[in-house]
Motif scaffolding. Structure first.
Motif, PDB file in Angstrom:
ATOM      1  N   HIS A 106       1.104  -1.267   0.327  1.00 43.19           N
ATOM      2  CA  HIS A 106       0.142  -0.087  -0.080  1.00 43.19           C
ATOM      3  C   HIS A 106       0.734   1.249   0.125  1.00 43.19           C
ATOM      4  CE1 HIS A 106      -3.744  -2.226   2.563  1.00 43.19           C
ATOM      5  NE2 HIS A 106      -3.077  -2.621   0.475  1.00 43.19           N
ATOM      6  N   HIS A 107       0.489   1.863  -0.833  1.00 41.38           N
ATOM      7  CA  HIS A 107       2.073   3.281  -1.531  1.00 41.38           C
ATOM      8  C   HIS A 107       1.123   4.728  -0.899  1.00 41.38           C
ATOM      9  CE1 HIS A 107       4.175   6.087  -4.137  1.00 41.38           C
ATOM     10  NE2 HIS A 107       4.690   6.072  -2.762  1.00 41.38           N
ATOM     11  N   TYR A 108       2.190   5.391   0.107  1.00 43.50           N
ATOM     12  CA  TYR A 108       1.137   6.275   0.639  1.00 43.50           C
ATOM     13  C   TYR A 108       2.403   7.327   0.558  1.00 43.50           C
ATOM     14  CZ  TYR A 108      -2.306   3.851   3.459  1.00 43.50           C
ATOM     15  OH  TYR A 108      -2.950   2.998   3.539  1.00 43.50           O
ATOM     16  N   PRO A 109       2.155   8.154  -0.419  1.00 43.80           N
ATOM     17  CA  PRO A 109       3.419   9.529  -0.693  1.00 43.80           C
ATOM     18  C   PRO A 109       2.361  10.479   0.419  1.00 43.80           C
ATOM     19  CG  PRO A 109       1.377   9.616  -2.090  1.00 43.80           C
ATOM     20  CD  PRO A 109       1.281   7.961  -1.331  1.00 43.80           C
ATOM     21  N   PHE A 110       4.234  10.591   0.717  1.00 40.08           N
ATOM     22  CA  PHE A 110       4.137  12.252   1.601  1.00 40.08           C
ATOM     23  C   PHE A 110       5.298  13.190   0.427  1.00 40.08           C
ATOM     24  CE2 PHE A 110       4.282   8.464   4.864  1.00 40.08           C
ATOM     25  CZ  PHE A 110       3.866   8.940   6.109  1.00 40.08           C
ATOM     26  N   ARG A 111       4.479  14.548   1.665  1.00 36.96           N
ATOM     27  CA  ARG A 111       4.898  15.602   0.669  1.00 36.96           C
ATOM     28  C   ARG A 111       5.564  16.583   1.615  1.00 36.96           C
ATOM     29  NH1 ARG A 111      -1.432  17.000  -0.663  1.00 36.96           N
ATOM     30  NH2 ARG A 111      -2.044  14.944  -2.367  1.00 36.96           N
ATOM     31  N   LEU A 112       5.969  17.758   0.879  1.00 40.40           N
ATOM     32  CA  LEU A 112       6.676  18.829   1.529  1.00 40.40           C
ATOM     33  C   LEU A 112       5.842  19.261   2.562  1.00 40.40           C
ATOM     34  CD1 LEU A 112       9.760  19.845  -1.221  1.00 40.40           C
ATOM     35  CD2 LEU A 112       9.395  18.549   1.042  1.00 40.40           C
ATOM     36  N   ILE A 113       6.042  19.904   3.872  1.00 38.63           N
ATOM     37  CA  ILE A 113       5.163  20.613   4.484  1.00 38.63           C
ATOM     38  C   ILE A 113       5.026  21.841   3.896  1.00 38.63           C
ATOM     39  CG2 ILE A 113       4.792  21.236   7.130  1.00 38.63           C
ATOM     40  CD1 ILE A 113       6.505  19.216   7.914  1.00 38.63           C
ATOM     41  N   PRO A 114       3.702  22.705   4.089  1.00 37.12           N
ATOM     42  CA  PRO A 114       3.287  24.024   3.607  1.00 37.12           C
ATOM     43  C   PRO A 114       4.104  25.089   4.252  1.00 37.12           C
ATOM     44  CG  PRO A 114       1.361  22.749   3.366  1.00 37.12           C
ATOM     45  CD  PRO A 114       2.907  21.879   3.865  1.00 37.12           C
ATOM     46  N   PRO A 115       4.462  25.939   3.877  1.00 39.25           N
ATOM     47  CA  PRO A 115       4.747  27.263   4.704  1.00 39.25           C
ATOM     48  C   PRO A 115       4.574  27.259   5.848  1.00 39.25           C
ATOM     49  CG  PRO A 115       5.375  27.895   2.449  1.00 39.25           C
ATOM     50  CD  PRO A 115       4.657  26.258   2.530  1.00 39.25           C
ATOM     51  N   GLY A 116       3.348  28.230   5.988  1.00 43.88           N
ATOM     52  CA  GLY A 116       2.349  28.392   6.628  1.00 43.88           C
ATOM     53  C   GLY A 116       2.134  27.041   8.307  1.00 43.88           C
ATOM     54  N   THR A 117       2.679  26.281   7.699  1.00 42.08           N
ATOM     55  CA  THR A 117       1.960  25.089   9.026  1.00 42.08           C
ATOM     56  C   THR A 117       3.454  24.747   9.386  1.00 42.08           C
ATOM     57  OG1 THR A 117       0.240  23.525   6.786  1.00 42.08           O
ATOM     58  CG2 THR A 117       1.800  22.553   9.095  1.00 42.08           C
ATOM     59  N   LEU A 118       4.473  25.056   8.838  1.00 39.86           N
ATOM     60  CA  LEU A 118       5.848  24.813   9.409  1.00 39.86           C
ATOM     61  C   LEU A 118       6.104  25.575   9.662  1.00 39.86           C
ATOM     62  CD1 LEU A 118       8.010  22.818   9.212  1.00 39.86           C
ATOM     63  CD2 LEU A 118       9.372  23.659   7.415  1.00 39.86           C
ATOM     64  N   ARG A 119       5.493  27.160  10.117  1.00 40.68           N
ATOM     65  CA  ARG A 119       5.375  28.767  10.384  1.00 40.68           C
ATOM     66  C   ARG A 119       4.972  28.160  11.728  1.00 40.68           C
ATOM     67  NH1 ARG A 119       6.301  35.062   9.369  1.00 40.68           N
ATOM     68  NH2 ARG A 119       6.440  35.617  11.266  1.00 40.68           N
ATOM     69  N   THR A 120       4.148  27.262  11.911  1.00 38.68           N
ATOM     70  CA  THR A 120       3.403  27.356  13.087  1.00 38.68           C
ATOM     71  C   THR A 120       3.580  26.578  14.357  1.00 38.68           C
ATOM     72  OG1 THR A 120       1.085  27.522  12.540  1.00 38.68           O
ATOM     73  CG2 THR A 120       0.995  26.500  13.831  1.00 38.68           C
ATOM     74  N   LEU A 121       4.492  25.106  13.231  1.00 45.55           N
ATOM     75  CA  LEU A 121       5.295  23.743  13.573  1.00 45.55           C
ATOM     76  C   LEU A 121       6.752  25.218  15.296  1.00 45.55           C
ATOM     77  CD1 LEU A 121       5.313  21.575  15.046  1.00 45.55           C
ATOM     78  CD2 LEU A 121       7.260  21.135  12.722  1.00 45.55           C
ATOM     79  N   LEU A 122       7.506  25.417  13.915  1.00 48.64           N
ATOM     80  CA  LEU A 122       8.284  26.486  15.192  1.00 48.64           C
ATOM     81  C   LEU A 122       8.471  27.540  15.648  1.00 48.64           C
ATOM     82  CD1 LEU A 122      10.080  27.496  11.438  1.00 48.64           C
ATOM     83  CD2 LEU A 122      10.978  25.037  13.048  1.00 48.64           C
ATOM     84  N   GLU A 123       7.283  28.271  15.671  1.00 46.95           N
ATOM     85  CA  GLU A 123       7.081  28.971  16.663  1.00 46.95           C
ATOM     86  C   GLU A 123       6.198  28.468  18.044  1.00 46.95           C
ATOM     87  OE1 GLU A 123       3.713  31.592  14.638  1.00 46.95           O
ATOM     88  OE2 GLU A 123       5.069  32.531  13.683  1.00 46.95           O
ATOM     89  N   ARG A 124       5.203  27.078  17.210  1.00 55.48           N
ATOM     90  CA  ARG A 124       4.983  26.879  18.966  1.00 55.48           C
ATOM     91  C   ARG A 124       6.377  25.767  19.521  1.00 55.48           C
ATOM     92  NH1 ARG A 124       3.807  21.402  19.734  1.00 55.48           N
ATOM     93  NH2 ARG A 124       4.366  21.093  16.934  1.00 55.48           N
ATOM     94  N   ILE A 125       7.097  25.447  18.836  1.00 57.99           N
ATOM     95  CA  ILE A 125       8.671  25.115  19.788  1.00 57.99           C
ATOM     96  C   ILE A 125       9.200  26.059  20.270  1.00 57.99           C
ATOM     97  CG2 ILE A 125      10.744  23.655  18.932  1.00 57.99           C
ATOM     98  CD1 ILE A 125       8.622  21.841  16.898  1.00 57.99           C
TER      99      ILE A 125
END
Length: 664
Positions: free
Chosen positions: A172-191
């Motif tokens: 079962h093939h599940y393709p992952f993608r690059l993280i969008p800039p907005g989502t990544l910025r939310t993650l960085l601000e939370r950390i």
């Protein structure tokens, strides 16, 4: 030893995986329904969560309350398979980059038949699966196709096309993608909030750009910045120095120099770039990114709000001002030139030389023999017409000025240049509207020193009263800080805002002009047309601009507005400013003698020049000459009533059509 951020904040369940909802939600649904497959293939760029999701899958399968998409985190299996746990004997993680041979595959196949020691499933995670050799995949093919009930395979790879097709078809093939800039910025601000470190808002776009959409790479970059942060936190200057990113001020100077056609400003920015130790290749890549942002902001005004452009608020304001100075065709040509230059700079031994040559190509005007060049010229003319700054050139650049010859006392006479000096037919220029003899009261008034209104001659400048002459000629003190042209261009939006508060008309005229240079305490503006230069050169407008400069930059300023390579001409009557253009190889019809105005008795006759054959004139090179010719050419309607915009578009459309016919 401090734990790395990408390990400390590794997700422990599918809900913690950011930016991969298209994968985690179907997997969670399958686990909740009990529809578990014997082999999975996780593919995608590095650092996007493939291996972490494989460990979460193993944890969800072996949880005491599972299989479940939300592991309890309390049972021995969940504790062992936690991000910081010791691991489980039933979950084997194999790095195929160093264990991808046929012998390693056979050993893995033999171990797979043993039942799990303390868990529900035995899970084999094969990382970098594309590194397994063909013989190794063939050794695993049978067990992957028909595995035991307790066995689950998870293959993780960045290149799924290199995985053996017979293996890939059984997963079962599940393709992952690059993280969008907005989502990544939310993650960085939370950390950063959890770490208790202050980070400047302008730093997040730099980290996201350096990470390239990868969560692991972005967290590694942020970890480096946090390690070197002082008491003030992570500043923009420290981030630029550590990451090797080009300072945004240098990019602004180059873009403003391109908009103004200022060669010196562009090459000075390149020199400061090299002196600061920046990589010319990185600068070219950052310049291409800026051109991309300007193109998007011009095409989509809400690009910043929609997340298409990531930048600080002050940088977004500057990019909005810069996008208004270019057209789509110009930005497209710039992007193509920089992209080709980046390709040439790979592996070059003299990157600075190639960067300077790239800037030289950017500063060259678009070739008028190509469709793209014609479209760019049409675009510039349409922008001038849209801003209301269109007016044909006052006179050809190669036209010789009138020569003043001495005559009788108290009288001056202006004699036109000969045909040899001007390259035109002198007899054709001697029309009643263009040559009038000095006669009667007019000659007497000239002898007395009064101004004589004469058609075809510029109006004299206004005289300065003697009381104000000394004050007008007194030099103003230079600014205290002595800002250069780059500083003036950087703060030009503030000057425009200050001008707008004083007088809206001056602001409307000034917004279409550009900063050419700064000489001591004098600011030289470059106007798009001669008409705009004359309007801006009015004393009231110059005083308002000087006051705005003093309010923003300090000191006392002088302002001079120029058009082309000369200062703006004085106001002249409409007929004198817009002479009818001459068509090559088309002699004018003979005028009847009755149309000539009889010369008075006291006028000094001017001997006519012998007629010469009309010279072949080259086509006009600049847009204004083309627009003047198109606007004045009679095509079924009077010249004075012809719309200049329609004439310009019609002329360039005919050129494009003619080129298309030639190509066919």
């Amino acid at each position: 030893m401090a734990l790395a951020l990408y390990r400390k904040y590794r997700p422990a369940k599918f809900a913690d995986v950011v930016g991969q909802e298209h994968v985690t939600e179907p997997l969670g649904t399958a686990l909740a329904a009990g529809r578990i497959n014997h082999a999975y293939l996780f593919s995608g760029p590095r650092g996007c969560g493939k291996t972490s999701s494989a460990r979460i899958l193993a944890r969800s399968l072996n949880c005491e309350s599972g299989p479940t998409p939300d592991p309890c985190g309390q049972c021995p299996s969940c504790i062992a398979l936690a991000p910081e746990g010791p691991g489980s004997i039933d979950v084997v993680e194999l790095d195929a980059a160093s264990h991808g041979g046929v012998d390693d595959a056979r050993e893995l196949r033999d171990r797979a038949f043993y039942a799990p020691a303390e868990s529900r499933y035995r899970v084999f995670i094969v990382d970098e699966a594309h590194m397994v050799t063909t013989q190794g995949f063939n050794a695993l093919l049978k067990i992957v196709e028909e595995p035991p009930e307790h066995l689950v395979f998870v293959f993780a790879t960045t290149e799924p096309d290199k995985v053996l097709s017979t293996i890939r078809s059984r997963t079962h093939h599940y393709p992952f993608r690059l993280i969008p800039p907005g989502t990544l910025r939310t993650l960085l601000e939370r950390i950063c909030a959890e770490e208790g470190v202050v980070v400047a808002p302008a730093v997040y776009p730099l980290v996201i750009r350096a990470g390239g959409g990868s969560a692991r790479d972005s967290l590694s970059v942020l970890d480096q910045l946090l390690a070197g942060a002082g008491e003030e936190g992570v500043t923009y200057e420290r981030a630029v120095a550590l990451l090797g990113i080009t300072d945004v001020g240098l990019i602004d100077d180059v873009v403003d120099g391109l908009a103004a056609g200022d060669h010196a400003a562009v090459y000075e920015a390149v020199d400061r770039l090299v002196e600061a130790g920046h990589d010319p290749r990185r600068f070219a890549a950052d310049l291409l990114q800026r051109l991309r942002d300007l193109t998007l902001m011009q095409a989509v005004p809400e690009a910043a709000g929609q997340g298409l452009v990531e930048a600080a608020d002050d940088e977004l304001a500057r990019m909005i001002e810069q996008a208004a100075k270019f057209g789509p065709a110009t930005l497209s040509r710039y992007g193509e030139i920089v992209h080709n230059g980046l390709t040439e700079m790979r592996g070059a031994t003299a990157p600075r030389l190639l960067l300077e040559l790239l800037c030289a190509r950017l500063l060259l005007p678009a070739a008028s023999t190509t469709d793209a060049g014609l479209l760019e010229r049409l675009e510039r003319m349409e922008r001038r017409i849209a801003t209301g700054s269109f007016e044909p050139s006052p006179a050809p650049r190669d036209a010789a000025p009138a020569v003043e010859e001495p005559s009788a006392p108290g009288r001056r006479q202006f004699v036109r240049p000969t045909a040899a000096a001007t390259g035109r037919n002198a007899e054709a220029d001697r029309s009643p509207e263009r040559a009038e003899p000095d006669c009667g009261p007019a000659a007497a008034s000239i002898g007395d020193g009064a101004a004589r209104p004469d058609r075809g001659r510029p109006a004299p400048r206004e005289a300065v009263p003697p009381a104000d002459r000394g004050r007008a000629e007194a030099p103003a003190p230079a600014p205290s800080s002595a800002p250069d042209v780059a500083e003036v261009r950087r703060r030009w939006p503030e000057v425009l805002a200050a001008t707008k508060q004083q007088k809206m008309r001056t602001h409307a005229l000034l917004i279409t002009a550009t900063v050419r240079t700064v000489v001591d305490d004098t600011l030289v503006l470059d106007a798009g047309t001669a008409a705009l230069a004359r309007l801006l050169s009015e004393q009231s407008n110059l005083e308002i601009i000087a006051e705005a400069l003093g309010a923003v930059l300090g000191g006392h300023w002088r302002v001079r507005c120029e058009f082309g390579d000369t200062e703006p001409p004085a106001q002249a009557p409409a007929q004198a400013r817009n002479p009818p253009p001459r068509r090559p190889n088309r002699p004018e019809p003979a005028r009847p003698e009755t149309s000539r105005r009889p010369a008075p008795d006291d006028a000094v006759p001017v001997p006519p020049e012998p007629p010469e054959p009309p010279a072949e004139e080259p086509p006009p090179d600049d847009e204004e000459a083309m627009m003047a010719e198109a606007a004045a050419e009679p095509r079924g309607e009077p010249v004075s009533r012809r719309d200049p915009e329609e004439a310009a578009i019609e002329l360039l459309s005919s050129e494009l059509g003619a080129r298309a016919i030639d190509q066919r």
